[in-house]
Scaffold this active site. Structure first.
Site, PDB file in Angstrom:
ATOM      1  CD1 TRP A  10      16.375  88.195  32.431  1.00  7.04           C
ATOM      2  CD2 TRP A  10      17.664  89.925  33.023  1.00  7.04           C
ATOM      3  NE1 TRP A  10      16.932  87.906  33.656  1.00  7.04           N
ATOM      4  CE2 TRP A  10      17.722  88.952  34.045  1.00  7.04           C
ATOM      5  CE3 TRP A  10      18.408  91.095  33.178  1.00  7.04           C
ATOM      6  CZ2 TRP A  10      18.472  89.123  35.208  1.00  7.04           C
ATOM      7  CZ3 TRP A  10      19.175  91.272  34.323  1.00  7.04           C
ATOM      8  CH2 TRP A  10      19.195  90.290  35.328  1.00  7.04           C
ATOM      9  CE  LYS A  11      11.285  87.012  25.775  1.00  4.34           C
ATOM     10  NZ  LYS A  11      10.276  86.497  24.888  1.00  4.34           N
ATOM     11  CD  GLU A  95      10.366  88.347  21.846  1.00  2.94           C
ATOM     12  OE1 GLU A  95      11.260  88.988  22.409  1.00  2.94           O
ATOM     13  OE2 GLU A  95       9.730  87.429  22.406  1.00  2.94           O
ATOM     14  CD  GLU A 165      14.120  81.062  21.677  1.00  3.77           C
ATOM     15  OE1 GLU A 165      14.114  80.914  22.904  1.00  3.77           O
ATOM     16  OE2 GLU A 165      14.033  82.172  21.118  1.00  3.77           O
ATOM     17  CB  SER A 211       6.771  77.994  27.657  1.00  2.00           C
ATOM     18  OG  SER A 211       6.082  79.062  27.025  1.00  2.00           O
ATOM     19  N   GLY A 232      13.043  82.881  28.577  1.00  2.00           N
ATOM     20  CA  GLY A 232      12.566  84.254  28.770  1.00  2.00           C
ATOM     21  C   GLY A 232      11.976  84.443  30.153  1.00  2.00           C
ATOM     22  N   GLY A 233      10.652  84.374  30.238  1.00  2.00           N
ATOM     23  CA  GLY A 233       9.910  84.697  31.459  1.00  2.00           C
ATOM     24  C   GLY A 233      10.478  84.111  32.736  1.00  2.00           C
TER      25      GLY A 233
HETATM   26  C1  PEP Z   1      12.681  83.640  24.683  1.00  7.94           C
HETATM   27  O1  PEP Z   1      12.558  84.806  24.995  1.00  7.94           O
HETATM   28  O2  PEP Z   1      13.560  83.313  23.897  1.00  7.94           O
HETATM   29  C2  PEP Z   1      11.776  82.643  25.291  1.00  7.94           C
HETATM   30  C3  PEP Z   1      11.958  81.386  24.999  1.00  7.94           C
HETATM   31  O3  PEP Z   1      10.799  83.124  26.123  1.00  7.94           O
HETATM   32  P1  PEP Z   1       9.878  82.250  27.136  1.00  7.94           P
HETATM   33  O4  PEP Z   1      10.812  81.365  27.904  1.00  7.94           O
HETATM   34  O5  PEP Z   1       9.213  83.276  28.000  1.00  7.94           O
HETATM   35  O6  PEP Z   1       8.931  81.472  26.303  1.00  7.94           O
END
Ligand code: PEP
Length: 246
Positions: A10-11, A95, A165, A211, A232-233
């Protein structure tokens, strides 16, 4: 047969009340069982409330510090997380490496401290677009793994989850093709075999992240060396989170 592990990251999104509402609404529709671990890595202030309402969803932290206590203003220790029943901690997210300057050495200390406390690190690794385009992804990822896993025993290694990632695919909508993701995850598994042995490599769970959405998760999870996803998103909306898990 390895389990699958799908974790939402969820960041720095949602308030505590929104987070509790989310987990209350969907927890009963999610099954964490011997084949699937479904988790959410939430901001630290929410973890205590979330572990109380989550029966099926595993609640993870997004970071921790490696010292047990001390004068480290703003940090959160592993005993603090353990005390509120957090079992998983995301470590070394790009990040944290890029924005907050976390070094390979700090990440290694966190991995070791978590394992010493019988907790599961979800160790992130992955390359920038520049490295990807230069064709040196594996050199980069291997160097990260060598540094971040320094001193981890073979027995403990089977408890580490690796999240591959590619940074160029995080939050960009650019997903690595399942074939590219599989190739790197296969190479990661081979590298773990060379660092430890084949049995350890066969047991280690490797996630792909970048993604991932309900529409593409199946093709990604169908790959032989991909055991789950860090998302993430697409993990921020209830329907979409459930879509990933289902
Ligand atoms: C993440 O935050 O580790 C990530 C993979 O984000 P997203 O799925 O939004 O690319």
């Amino acid at each position: 047969m390895r389990k699958q592990i799908i974790v939402g990251n969820w960041k720095m999104f949602k308030t505590n009340s929104q987070a509790v509402e989310f987990v209350k609404n969907i927890d009963s529709q999610v099954e964490s069982n011997s084949n699937l671990i479904a988790g959410i890595a939430a901001p630290a202030v929410m973890l205590s409330d979330l572990t109380k309402v989550a029966k099926n969803i595993k609640i993870a932290a997004q970071n921790c510090y490696f010292e047990a206590e001390g004068a480290y203003t703003g940090e959160i220790s592993i005993p603090m997380l353990k005390d509120i029943n957090v079992e998983y901690v995301v470590i070394g997210h790009s990040e944290r490496r890029d924005i907050f300057g976390e070094t390979d050495q700090m990440i290694n200390s966190k991995v070791l401290a978590l394992l010493n406390n019988q907790m599961t690190p979800i160790l992130c690794c992955g390359e920038s677009l520049e490295i990807y385009e230069a064709g040196t992804t594996m050199e980069h990822v291997k160097a990260q793994l060598n540094a971040n896993l320094n001193g981890v025993s073979a027995q403990d290694m089977t408890k580490v989850v690796i999240a591959y990632e590619p940074i160029w695919a995080i939050g960009t909508g650019k997903v690595a093709t399942p074939e590219i993701a599989q190739e790197v995850c296969k190479n990661i598994r081979e590298h773990i075999a060379s660092m430890y042995n084949q049995e350890v490599a066969n047991e280690v769970l490797i996630q792909y992240g970048g993604s991932v959405k309900p529409e593409n998760i199946k093709d990604i999870l169908d790959q032989a060396d991909i055991d789950g996803a860090l998302v993430g998103g697409a993990s921020l909306v209830e329907e979409s989170y459930l879509g990933l898990i289902k």
